[in-house]
Design a protein around this motif. Sequence first.
Motif, PDB file in Angstrom:
ATOM      1  N   ASP A   1       0.869  -1.183   0.000  1.00  0.00           N
ATOM      2  CA  ASP A   1       0.000   0.000   0.000  1.00  0.00           C
ATOM      3  C   ASP A   1       0.905   1.231   0.000  1.00  0.00           C
ATOM      4  O   ASP A   1       1.493   1.562   1.027  1.00  0.00           O
TER       5      ASP A   1
ATOM      6  N   HIS B   1      -2.382   1.948   9.412  1.00  0.00           N
ATOM      7  CA  HIS B   1      -3.236   0.777   9.625  1.00  0.00           C
ATOM      8  C   HIS B   1      -2.359  -0.453   9.475  1.00  0.00           C
ATOM      9  O   HIS B   1      -1.290  -0.388   8.870  1.00  0.00           O
TER      10      HIS B   1
ATOM     11  N   THR C   1       1.257   0.758   7.795  1.00  0.00           N
ATOM     12  CA  THR C   1       1.541   1.834   6.848  1.00  0.00           C
ATOM     13  C   THR C   1       1.821   3.104   7.632  1.00  0.00           C
ATOM     14  O   THR C   1       1.365   3.261   8.763  1.00  0.00           O
TER      15      THR C   1
ATOM     16  N   GLU D   1       1.360   7.026   6.546  1.00  0.00           N
ATOM     17  CA  GLU D   1       0.842   7.753   5.390  1.00  0.00           C
ATOM     18  C   GLU D   1       0.233   9.114   5.708  1.00  0.00           C
ATOM     19  O   GLU D   1      -0.946   9.333   5.479  1.00  0.00           O
TER      20      GLU D   1
ATOM     21  N   GLU E   1       3.124   7.620   1.415  1.00  0.00           N
ATOM     22  CA  GLU E   1       2.797   6.408   2.183  1.00  0.00           C
ATOM     23  C   GLU E   1       3.802   5.298   1.933  1.00  0.00           C
ATOM     24  O   GLU E   1       4.094   4.957   0.789  1.00  0.00           O
TER      25      GLU E   1
END
Length: 449
Positions: free
Chosen positions: A278, A361, A389, A391, A415
């Motif tokens: 991500d 998260h 992550t 971000e 991120e």
Amino acid sequence: MNSRYDAERIAPYAARRSRALEVLSARGAAALLLSARPKLRNADTEHRYRPDSDLWRLTGLGEPHCALLLLPASNGRAARSVLFLRERNAEQELWSGRRLGVERAPELLRVDEARPIEGLWSDLPGLLEGCARLCYRTGVDAQSDAAVLEVLARLRSKTRSNATLPHELLDTAPVLHELRLSKDQAELRAMSRAAEITCAAHASAMRSARPGMREFELEALIEYEFRRRGADAPAYGTIVAGGANACILHYVDNRDELRDGQLLLIDAGAEFEHYAADVTRTFPVGERFSAPQRELYELVLRAQLAAIDSARAGRRFDEPHATAVRVLVEGLCELGLLRDSVPAALESGAYKRFYMHRTSHWLGLDVHDAGSYVREGASRELAPGMVLTIEPGLYVAEDDREVDERWRGIGIRIEDDVLVTDAGPQVLTAAAPKAPDEIEALRARALAS
Ligand SMILES: [Mn+2]
């Protein structure tokens, strides 16, 4: 048999299953994990099948129409796993693909027993006798919920006095999802590969973006890079947002034209062996950042680097967020976007006009991965093996009349995916450029060629 089920690949799945059986045995609980139901996209066309994360993690079997029953040790009987799956069928396999089949499953997947999926609901009551609890996630599939309740009711109606029967339904989250938080070596290998593919795709987009292109051209390029490098699919909807579109947090239209002078925000991650990356990068559509774009970009980057540095074993999950917010607020006050003092802006939450989401998260099989964020009412401690992550972002609405015009319509997010280790935070996605000078040099080379 193909390499999909070779012993080396299957070993980590079997090891996770043993660990799950230990945890369940300690609670006298069985667990029932069902495969994801194939979903229609429209009319009779299905979405590409994506296995349920819990079932995948404990079997490595990606077929639909299967279920895993984990039975705890009880009365001197060892804990065991029973896999329900489709039987082989030459005619069906001709249409919809190869099946592992009931006969081969115990040897290849190392489950203790395999049975045809058709017998699941009729076999369950007998198999659950002797278990005091059943771990099952309600609310995912109404049809299965009804079938599980019926099984429990059928068991309850039995009048034999000395049989132990499930009298408690446990959610999978506090039991099995906690095991997903700390990633094992095989999981980290898959996540590193997802990260590597994702970074290559972001770098490719950074080299390819040109004024006059449409956002979907870069979406196509990103997803082409994912797939050709062996990713299963994008782990979530790819966001390619030029200019003020970046201020729409889940922008997925991806159809506007990119213009010189804009920033381009790309939030995209590959899924590899069903593990997600991500990543977000923001860079100029032209060669250089404008002065206000660069000021905000450097602020977000400072916040991100400070937040990453605070993602350390023993610190709390919410510490990177608190760190990012503090750096962002100090910067926003300095630049005049916030007119309060730093403590007042932190206290009032005035910064949420420009930074309205959280910083982190969990990341794993699901992009927003399983596992609780709190323990005993407090943000939980980070431990080695956890992946999250980091971000932070800043988003100034196009029509925000309260700030100087030059800031309006700028949206930036940076991120990365971070593994907590004993030696500090390890950024899995460091290969995607984010230093502003490096980005400008890369853009200059790209636009000159
Ligand atoms: Mn994210």
